[in-house]
Design a protein around this motif. Structure first.
Motif, short mmCIF file in Angstrom:
data_model
loop_
_atom_site.label_atom_id
_atom_site.label_comp_id
_atom_site.label_asym_id
_atom_site.label_seq_id
_atom_site.Cartn_x
_atom_site.Cartn_y
_atom_site.Cartn_z
N ALA A 193 18.68 57.56 -10.44
CA ALA A 193 18.82 56.60 -11.58
C ALA A 193 19.34 55.31 -11.24
O ALA A 193 20.23 55.08 -10.26
CB ALA A 193 19.83 57.03 -12.56
N TYR A 194 19.01 54.18 -11.78
CA TYR A 194 19.15 53.00 -11.50
C TYR A 194 19.75 52.27 -12.72
O TYR A 194 19.01 52.50 -13.60
CB TYR A 194 18.10 51.93 -10.82
CG TYR A 194 17.40 52.55 -9.80
CD1 TYR A 194 17.93 52.05 -8.46
CD2 TYR A 194 16.49 53.30 -9.60
CE1 TYR A 194 17.63 52.58 -7.24
CE2 TYR A 194 15.96 54.10 -8.56
CZ TYR A 194 16.45 53.34 -7.20
OH TYR A 194 15.86 53.85 -6.09
N ILE A 195 20.62 51.78 -12.62
CA ILE A 195 21.32 50.93 -13.94
C ILE A 195 21.94 49.78 -13.74
O ILE A 195 22.68 49.66 -12.77
CB ILE A 195 22.42 51.92 -14.52
CG1 ILE A 195 22.61 51.28 -15.97
CG2 ILE A 195 23.48 52.04 -13.72
CD1 ILE A 195 23.54 52.35 -16.91
N ALA A 196 21.76 48.57 -14.38
CA ALA A 196 22.26 47.26 -14.12
C ALA A 196 23.85 47.37 -14.29
O ALA A 196 24.41 47.89 -15.20
CB ALA A 196 21.65 46.42 -15.25
N LYS A 197 24.44 46.78 -13.22
CA LYS A 197 25.88 46.78 -13.37
C LYS A 197 26.76 46.26 -14.41
O LYS A 197 27.47 46.65 -14.87
CB LYS A 197 26.14 46.23 -12.06
CG LYS A 197 26.23 47.13 -10.58
CD LYS A 197 27.06 46.60 -9.33
CE LYS A 197 26.71 45.29 -8.99
NZ LYS A 197 27.54 44.87 -7.94
N PRO B 282 15.43 47.48 -9.00
CA PRO B 282 13.86 47.70 -8.89
C PRO B 282 13.48 46.58 -9.75
O PRO B 282 14.20 45.92 -10.81
CB PRO B 282 13.81 49.10 -9.65
CG PRO B 282 15.09 49.70 -9.49
CD PRO B 282 16.23 48.81 -9.44
N ALA B 283 12.25 46.42 -9.85
CA ALA B 283 11.53 45.15 -10.50
C ALA B 283 11.56 45.33 -11.91
O ALA B 283 11.51 44.56 -12.66
CB ALA B 283 10.13 44.95 -10.06
N GLU B 284 11.69 46.70 -12.34
CA GLU B 284 11.59 47.06 -13.80
C GLU B 284 13.09 46.49 -14.69
O GLU B 284 13.08 46.61 -15.66
CB GLU B 284 11.38 48.36 -14.20
CG GLU B 284 9.90 49.04 -13.61
CD GLU B 284 9.90 49.55 -11.97
OE1 GLU B 284 9.22 50.42 -11.81
OE2 GLU B 284 10.92 49.02 -11.30
N ILE B 285 14.17 46.22 -13.73
CA ILE B 285 15.36 46.21 -14.32
C ILE B 285 15.89 44.67 -14.33
O ILE B 285 15.73 43.93 -13.17
CB ILE B 285 16.34 46.93 -13.63
CG1 ILE B 285 16.36 48.28 -14.08
CG2 ILE B 285 17.90 46.52 -14.21
CD1 ILE B 285 17.19 49.53 -13.25
N ASP B 286 16.31 44.20 -15.45
CA ASP B 286 16.62 42.74 -15.53
C ASP B 286 18.61 43.06 -15.50
O ASP B 286 19.14 43.34 -16.46
CB ASP B 286 16.44 42.02 -16.72
CG ASP B 286 17.03 40.67 -16.92
OD1 ASP B 286 17.76 40.29 -15.99
OD2 ASP B 286 17.17 40.08 -18.05
N SER B 287 19.28 42.74 -14.46
CA SER B 287 20.51 43.05 -14.23
C SER B 287 21.34 41.82 -14.96
O SER B 287 22.47 41.78 -14.64
CB SER B 287 20.88 43.36 -12.89
OG SER B 287 20.92 42.05 -12.14
N MET B 288 20.69 40.70 -15.41
CA MET B 288 21.49 39.36 -15.60
C MET B 288 22.37 39.06 -14.35
O MET B 288 23.58 38.63 -14.74
CB MET B 288 22.41 39.94 -16.77
CG MET B 288 21.68 40.14 -18.07
SD MET B 288 22.57 40.68 -19.57
CE MET B 288 23.12 39.13 -19.98
N THR B 289 21.79 39.12 -13.35
CA THR B 289 22.41 38.65 -11.92
C THR B 289 23.56 39.64 -11.63
O THR B 289 24.30 39.00 -10.38
CB THR B 289 22.67 37.20 -12.22
OG1 THR B 289 23.86 37.02 -12.82
CG2 THR B 289 21.90 36.31 -12.73
N THR B 290 23.94 40.51 -12.04
CA THR B 290 24.90 41.28 -11.63
C THR B 290 24.53 42.59 -10.74
O THR B 290 25.37 43.09 -9.99
CB THR B 290 25.62 41.90 -12.95
OG1 THR B 290 24.62 42.98 -13.50
CG2 THR B 290 25.91 41.36 -13.97
N GLY B 291 23.22 42.63 -10.52
CA GLY B 291 22.87 43.73 -9.50
C GLY B 291 22.90 44.77 -10.21
O GLY B 291 23.04 45.25 -11.37
N CYS B 292 22.30 45.85 -9.09
CA CYS B 292 22.34 47.24 -9.94
C CYS B 292 23.12 48.35 -9.23
O CYS B 292 23.66 48.12 -8.08
CB CYS B 292 20.77 47.95 -9.76
SG CYS B 292 19.73 47.41 -11.07
N MET B 293 23.61 49.48 -9.84
CA MET B 293 24.29 50.55 -9.20
C MET B 293 23.22 51.85 -9.58
O MET B 293 22.28 51.73 -10.44
CB MET B 293 25.64 50.86 -9.61
CG MET B 293 25.75 51.06 -11.04
SD MET B 293 27.62 51.12 -11.52
CE MET B 293 28.10 52.25 -10.49
N SER B 294 23.33 52.78 -8.52
CA SER B 294 22.56 53.86 -8.65
C SER B 294 23.25 55.42 -8.30
O SER B 294 24.27 55.15 -7.71
CB SER B 294 21.28 53.56 -7.79
OG SER B 294 21.70 53.69 -6.30
#
Length: 789
Positions: free
Chosen positions: A454-458, A494-506
């Motif tokens: 799983a990937y989720i915007a931080k 991933p390209a599918e996620i817009d993290s609003m510049t915060t990056g992702c955690m997985s």
């Protein structure tokens, strides 16, 4: 300025609705049309407007010898009056200020429900009879007089779409939120501030030592009548100061207008010191005063019932309140309620020495007078109140954050009374109705054959002020966190996620790791695996007034559940990401997972051959030999007195998962590998399964006998290590066990049934209610030592 900040509240009214407006204007009138006396001019203005607009109720409360909008109003007027008397003519138009209240202003007559249009309608109505001009100086209340809309329809809102990816493709889910009838339809807000005057001797005769004690009881007397009819009522301010003196000081202080309070203020003495304590040298034969503010959320009908209750229980009350519709004389009504509530607070809550009759006698002896001979029916006349602040609002949200259900909000609910506001942890979430949802472009879940990724915007899970740091978040098993590598707090998106510049955690976890939850629906031939990403419980050291040290946190606890569904033949099915409620306060019930762990061990024996203790076995450094005995334990990480567990199934699988062998199936042990139940930790004590006394007792009243199949702490097992013939001899094995949890409760003694021996397949098929079985899966790798010969 004593008024509340000017409220300008636009309420979108239904057709045919009317408005209630309260405020002050400057009025420019042709000089020849002005009367010599300002008070007479004020009365004439009200009469003229009422005649011109018979459908609009109008009251000119007070007129002033000022012209506050002189530079904005038409006609280039000069100030018309000085000290209430007409000045000599100096211009075509003379100007004065007037504070008014207007109601029954029909939307159809205005032609609009816009606030500016309604105010312009009133301005034109005031200026028209005289061929003059009018301009609002301030508006302290602008509200819809009646509730708008029928309020009996259910509206449905379609929220955002969430897309999830699994081993079989991509699935799109639409979220739909249904909003039911607002239970607080028709409620309005009434904020009120008054200065209360009372004989100081009342304070000395009561138990109140400071103004806060007085206000606490005063609030009880005011609010209990509102609470009794289902309305909301609470104190907002209390102080030993005296802001109102009963004298209007101009258009910004026109509410403060009470002859009795004016008289009391001229004779008053300070009753409380700067710390709010009652001054011991305050003269008892003088009036004292204090400021008090409170807020009410109620309907017109509820307030009418409150007025009737006060009228029936307090003699003299009915004669003092207006019999008109409440909102027309709201100021006088609330002042009278305050007067009688203060008297009740002194006598009942303050336990006045000698009761009501003694209070009457003491008040008369001190020189205070009533409108007639003082008795318990009119002694309230010796007290007075003057309102110096009010603000009304009919545009309430209808959300009660203290209703026991968090106002229906999924996450945050703030606000008092029935004007709460639902909100989300941060701007990265979507608020649909009352529900916070993760937008589809903020999460991605992949359900692979042996794991979920799983990937989720931080920004979804982080405190935007603090950021996500290592260890802040973990999976269902708190040991599966960034430190152990199961969670990555700094993952590229991933390209599918817009993290609003915060990056992702997985996170990336096998289906038999990290206490992944498993639900089996054997009717539908589906296995569902669930994993939770949640914030770690941290706190700050807080020292209480008692000196005790507590670790407390006020940060919201964010919990995100991920699930993957699979056929029992291991074909991947749909994955999804769901949101659990935010643990904001104790009005919410949170859900969680029990955490179980599996570890390999080596026994430590006494000389007599009894096991005295256990040592952890490092299978990587010391692989197992085929034919040796492997000991292991399954433990509940955080033992609970009311949650027990059993291990019905354990399986050994080869490295490439092409072969598997059940060493225990539905509690039935396998003889070939010499599978043994060794012992258990129960309530913190280890014991081997040696005799009946060591068996775990069942709850009182249970159908079942003491058993060696369950514990609330740890269960110990052993078997002879084997390998699969024909398998790659360099491959390791994997030991996997399923864990059942059950409720241990003497009120429901047979809830323990799912943890004891029974034909599991028969139970699964017996009834619809039992077709869903839940268990947890734990596993460990078993390295084998292969000798070269």
């Amino acid at each position: 300025m004593k008024l509340f900040p000017s409220l300008s509240i636009l309420h979108l009214a239904a057709a045919g609705s009317d408005f209630h407006v309260e405020g002050c204007l400057s009025v420019a009138v042709p000089w020849g049309g002005l009367l010599a006396d300002l008070d007479n001019q004020c009365t004439a203005l009200g009469d003229a407007i009422s005649a011109q607009y018979p459908d609009m109720e109008f009251r000119a409360n007070t007129c002033f010898s000022t012209c506050s909008a002189q530079n904005e109003i038409g006609g280039s007027p000069e100030i018309a009056y000085s000290a209430g008397q007409l000045n000599p003519t100096t211009a075509a138009f003379g100007c004065y200020d007037v504070c008014v209240e207007a109601w029954n202003i029909n939307e159809d007559a205005v032609g609009s429900d816009d606030e500016a249009d309604v105010l312009e309608y009133i301005e034109n109505g005031i200026g028209l009879p005289y061929g003059g001009f009018a301009k609002f100086i301030n508006v302290i209340n602008f509200n819809e007089f009646e509730g708008s809309g029928s309020g009996d329809e259910v509206s449905t809102t379609t929220g955002p779409t969430t897309t999830t990816t699994s081993g079989t493709g991509t699935t799109t889910t639409d979220f739909t939120t249904t909003t039911t009838v607002n239970p607080f339809e028709g409620y309005s807000e009434y904020r009120t501030c008054v200065t209360m005057y009372l004989p100081i001797l009342w304070l000395f005769g009561s138990i109140f030592g400071n103004v806060n004690e007085l206000c606490f009881s005063f609030t009880g007397q005011i609010c209990q009548s509102f609470h009794a009819v289902g309305a909301k009522c609470w104190e907002t301010a209390c102080a030993g100061t005296c802001s109102g003196n009963g004298v209007q000081d101009g258009v910004n202080d026109f509410l403060d207008n009470d002859a009795a309070a004016q008289e009391d203020s001229q004779q008053s003495s300070q009753a409380f010191d700067s710390n709010g304590r009652l001054k011991p040298d305050a003269p008892p034969n003088k009036p004292g005063c204090f400021d008090y503010c409170w807020t009410v959320h109620a309907t017109d009908d509820q307030i009418a019932t409150v007025i009737n209750q006060w009228s029936s229980s307090s003699r003299g009350f009915a004669e003092k309140v207006s019999q008109q519709r409440f909102i027309v004389d709201r100021q006088k009504t609330f002042e009278v309620i305050a007067d009688f509530a203060l008297l009740d607070a002194i006598v009942e809550e303050g336990e006045y020495t000698g009761g009501m009759q003694q209070l009457v006698d003491d008040t008369v002896d001190a020189g205070f007078v009533c409108d007639a001979d003082c008795d318990e029916n009119n002694i309230v006349d010796t007290a007075s109140s003057t309102m110096w602040g009010k603000a009304d609002n009919s545009a309430l949200s209808g959300i009660d954050c203290q209703d026991g259900n968090n106002g229906g909000c999924s996450h945050l609910c703030t606000g008092e009374g029935v004007d709460g506001v639902c909100s989300c942890p941060n701007a990265c979430w979507d608020l649909v109705g009352k529900e916070c949802q993760i937008p589809s472009d903020k999460v991605l879940l992949k359900c692979e054959p042996d794991r979920m990724v799983a990937y989720i915007a931080k920004c979804i899970v982080e405190d935007l002020d603090e950021g996500v740091t290592t260890g802040d978040y973990h999976l269902s098993d708190s040991q599966c966190n960034p430190v152990t590598g199961y969670v990555n707090a700094t993952e590229p998106c991933p390209a599918e996620i817009d993290s609003m510049t915060t990056g992702c955690m997985s996170f990336n976890t096998r289906l038999d790791e990290c206490s992944t939850g498993v639900t089996a629906d054997y009717t539908a031939n589906i296995m569902t695996f669930s994993q939770t990403l949640q914030s770690a419980t941290t706190g700050n050291a807080v020292t209480a007034s008692s000196g005790a040290l507590f670790f407390m946190s006020i940060a919201p606890k964010i919990t995100v559940d991920f699930t993957c569904e699979y056929n029992t033949d291991y074909e991947t099915h749909v994955g999804s990401a769901l949101v659990n409620p935010d643990s904001v306060d104790n009005s919410l019930t949170s859900t969680g997972n029990f955490v179980f762990q599996l570890n390999t061990l080596d026994p430590v024996y006494t000389r007599s051959g009894a096991i005295t203790s256990w040592a952890m076995h490092d299978a990587v450094a010391d692989p197992y030999n085929v034919g040796s005995t492997l000991y292991y334990k399954v433990c509940q990480a955080m033992p609970l007195d009311n949650i027990y567990f059993s291990v019905p199934d354990c399986t050994v699988t080869n490295a490439n998962k092409t072969e598997s062998y059940g060493i225990m199936v539905n509690h039935q042990t396998d003889e070939f590998v010499k599978f043994q139940r060794v012992g258990r930790d129960f309530n913190g004590t280890f014991a081997e399964w040696g005799n009946a006394a060591d068996l775990v007792p069942m709850p009182a009243g249970s159908w079942y006998s003491p058993s060696n199949e369950l514990s609330n702490d740890c269960l110990y097992f052993s078997y002879t290590v084997f390998e699969f013939v024909g398998d790659d001899n360099d491959g390791d094995l994997r030991l996997t066990c399923d864990v059942h949890a059950c409720n241990y409760d003497e009120d429901q003694p047979n809830d323990i049934s799912s943890c004891v021996s029974e034909d599991l397949l028969a139970r699964r098929k017996r009834s619809t209610d039992d077709q869903i079985q839940q268990y947890w899966r734990v596993a460990v790798d078993i390295p084998l030592r292969h000798l070269d010969v």
